[in-house]
Write a protein that holds these residues in place. Structure first.
Motif, PDB file in Angstrom:
ATOM      1  N   VAL A  62       0.843  -1.204   0.000  1.00  0.00           N
ATOM      2  CA  VAL A  62       0.000   0.000   0.000  1.00  0.00           C
ATOM      3  C   VAL A  62       0.876   1.251   0.000  1.00  0.00           C
ATOM      4  O   VAL A  62       0.627   2.203  -0.747  1.00  0.00           O
ATOM      5  N   GLU A  63       1.928   1.238   0.814  1.00  0.00           N
ATOM      6  CA  GLU A  63       2.821   2.399   0.889  1.00  0.00           C
ATOM      7  C   GLU A  63       3.511   2.638  -0.457  1.00  0.00           C
ATOM      8  O   GLU A  63       3.685   3.777  -0.880  1.00  0.00           O
ATOM      9  N   GLN A  64       3.885   1.550  -1.102  1.00  0.00           N
ATOM     10  CA  GLN A  64       4.594   1.662  -2.380  1.00  0.00           C
ATOM     11  C   GLN A  64       3.736   2.370  -3.431  1.00  0.00           C
ATOM     12  O   GLN A  64       4.259   2.967  -4.363  1.00  0.00           O
ATOM     13  N   ASP A 121       6.531  10.278  10.543  1.00  0.00           N
ATOM     14  CA  ASP A 121       6.245  10.838   9.208  1.00  0.00           C
ATOM     15  C   ASP A 121       4.742  11.013   9.009  1.00  0.00           C
ATOM     16  O   ASP A 121       4.287  12.035   8.492  1.00  0.00           O
ATOM     17  N   GLU A 122       3.971   9.994   9.399  1.00  0.00           N
ATOM     18  CA  GLU A 122       2.520  10.048   9.149  1.00  0.00           C
ATOM     19  C   GLU A 122       1.876  11.192   9.932  1.00  0.00           C
ATOM     20  O   GLU A 122       0.971  11.857   9.432  1.00  0.00           O
ATOM     21  N   LEU A 123       2.390  11.426  11.128  1.00  0.00           N
ATOM     22  CA  LEU A 123       1.865  12.541  11.921  1.00  0.00           C
ATOM     23  C   LEU A 123       2.192  13.876  11.228  1.00  0.00           C
ATOM     24  O   LEU A 123       1.357  14.773  11.149  1.00  0.00           O
ATOM     25  N   HIS A 167       9.893   5.566  13.008  1.00  0.00           N
ATOM     26  CA  HIS A 167      10.160   6.549  11.954  1.00  0.00           C
ATOM     27  C   HIS A 167       8.903   6.813  11.127  1.00  0.00           C
ATOM     28  O   HIS A 167       8.578   7.955  10.817  1.00  0.00           O
ATOM     29  N   ILE A 168       8.230   5.738  10.731  1.00  0.00           N
ATOM     30  CA  ILE A 168       7.063   5.906   9.852  1.00  0.00           C
ATOM     31  C   ILE A 168       5.948   6.653  10.585  1.00  0.00           C
ATOM     32  O   ILE A 168       5.344   7.581  10.029  1.00  0.00           O
ATOM     33  N   ALA A 169       5.684   6.283  11.849  1.00  0.00           N
ATOM     34  CA  ALA A 169       4.590   6.940  12.591  1.00  0.00           C
ATOM     35  C   ALA A 169       4.858   8.441  12.706  1.00  0.00           C
ATOM     36  O   ALA A 169       3.929   9.259  12.595  1.00  0.00           O
ATOM     37  N   GLU A 216       8.084  10.000   0.330  1.00  0.00           N
ATOM     38  CA  GLU A 216       8.197   9.496   1.710  1.00  0.00           C
ATOM     39  C   GLU A 216       7.354   8.236   1.891  1.00  0.00           C
ATOM     40  O   GLU A 216       7.780   7.286   2.553  1.00  0.00           O
ATOM     41  N   GLU A 217       6.159   8.208   1.269  1.00  0.00           N
ATOM     42  CA  GLU A 217       5.318   7.007   1.380  1.00  0.00           C
ATOM     43  C   GLU A 217       6.013   5.817   0.711  1.00  0.00           C
ATOM     44  O   GLU A 217       6.016   4.703   1.242  1.00  0.00           O
ATOM     45  N   VAL A 218       6.641   6.070  -0.443  1.00  0.00           N
ATOM     46  CA  VAL A 218       7.349   4.990  -1.143  1.00  0.00           C
ATOM     47  C   VAL A 218       8.513   4.489  -0.289  1.00  0.00           C
ATOM     48  O   VAL A 218       8.780   3.278  -0.228  1.00  0.00           O
ATOM     49  N   GLN A 219       9.158   5.409   0.419  1.00  0.00           N
ATOM     50  CA  GLN A 219      10.249   4.986   1.315  1.00  0.00           C
ATOM     51  C   GLN A 219       9.708   4.097   2.446  1.00  0.00           C
ATOM     52  O   GLN A 219      10.369   3.137   2.860  1.00  0.00           O
ATOM     53  N   HIS A 220       8.502   4.410   2.928  1.00  0.00           N
ATOM     54  CA  HIS A 220       7.878   3.530   3.932  1.00  0.00           C
ATOM     55  C   HIS A 220       7.747   2.122   3.360  1.00  0.00           C
ATOM     56  O   HIS A 220       8.046   1.127   4.023  1.00  0.00           O
ATOM     57  N   GLY A 221       7.273   2.061   2.098  1.00  0.00           N
ATOM     58  CA  GLY A 221       7.129   0.762   1.434  1.00  0.00           C
ATOM     59  C   GLY A 221       8.474   0.048   1.337  1.00  0.00           C
ATOM     60  O   GLY A 221       8.570  -1.151   1.600  1.00  0.00           O
TER      61      GLY A 221
HETATM   62 FE   LIG Z   1       3.141   5.863   4.925  1.00  0.00          FE
END
Ligand SMILES: [Fe+2]
Ligand SMILES: [Fe+2]
Length: 271
Positions: free
Chosen positions: A33-35, A150-152, A146-148, A64-69
């Motif tokens: 989903v992140e990708q 970013d999402e905030l 790290h991801i949480a 940044e979302e792709v990096q989460h993926g």
């Molecule tokens: Fe994300």
């Protein structure tokens, strides 16, 4: 790019003895989903065609979302060396299709689009916080931290944009509430269910109900009241209601009850 890269993750601390196979399955789904973030960033750029400043922001957000993926996929491969992320992502893209090239927001307005974006970022920020607290594996904990964060930050970014847009094209609280509830309800639509299927299943055909339940059962089990309280407060703020006080307390109590009942029902169905 964001404030961290994959090099900041202490991969050498990976501890196989702390793995939970149920968590590995949902991490694989989240990676897919992140990708897809880049595709959604493209859609935002189409919707905000005359706003180069926001387009730039949206592109950075997508990266940044792709990096989460990327981080989640790398962890999933450590946990399960057989996991073929590229093949799973190809299955996901083939089976779950949205018109990302559309220049019109499904939410009826650009402010509505920002409300929906806030809802998604609230969901992900609470989700990765809950996942970090539930996971025992130290590298996954670090990735989720790290991801949480970013999402905030993404939530704040879309909230700020919403605030700016409301001055130009006001939409009422009721319309904002409608978009928010619609987006919350969509969390049980195909996206997560199909990602779960594409990430974990190669031979069986897709059955929506089955995979919606398979994903939701594992995800709902992670939540605790403090995650829900925080999410509800952020959501009320995004729709223009007072986040603290009686409304917030009553809403988060109801939301927690709803999640508990749903989690218990899903667990019972799977037993
Ligand atoms: Fe994300
Ligand atoms: Fe995000």
């Amino acid at each position: 790019m964001g404030s961290w890269t994959l090099d900041d993750i202490p991969w050498d601390r990976f501890d196989r003895t702390k793995l939970d196979p149920e968590i590995v399955r949902i991490v694989k789904a989240a990676a897919l989903v992140e990708q897809n973030g880049a595709a959604y960033a493209h859609h935002l750029c189409r919707v905000f065609a005359d706003d180069p400043g926001f387009q730039e922001t949206a592109r950075r957000w997508g990266e940044e979302e792709v990096q989460h993926g990327g981080a989640l996929a790398r962890w999933a491969r450590l946990a399960d060396p057989e996991f073929d992320f590229a093949a799973a992502f190809a299955r996901f893209q083939t089976g779950f299709q949205v018109d990302f090239d559309s220049a019109r927001s499904r939410r009826g307005s650009r402010a509505g689009e920002m409300v929906a974006r806030c809802v998604v970022e609230i969901g992900t920020s609470c989700y990765y916080t809950a996942l970090r607290e539930a996971a025992a594996e130290p590298v996954l904990q670090e990735i989720c931290r790290h991801i949480a964060a970013d999402e905030l930050r993404h939530y704040r970014l879309f909230y700020k944009t919403l605030d700016r847009l409301l001055a130009l094209e006001p939409i009422g609280r009721l319309a904002r509430l409608r978009v928010a509830f619609g987006r919350v309800a969509e969390s049980e639509d195909d996206e997560l269910a199909y990602a779960y299927y594409a990430a974990n299943e190669e031979n069986r055909p897709y059955e929506r109900r089955h995979y919606t339940h398979a994903y939701a059962r594992r995800a709902y089990a992670l939540y605790r009241p403090h995650h829900v309280e925080r999410g509800v407060a952020m959501l009320l703020k995004a729709v223009g209601l007072t986040p603290n006080g009686r409304l917030g307390r009553v809403t988060s109590r109801l939301a927690w009850q709803a999640i508990r009942v749903r989690a218990a029902r899903l667990a019972k169905m799977a037993a």
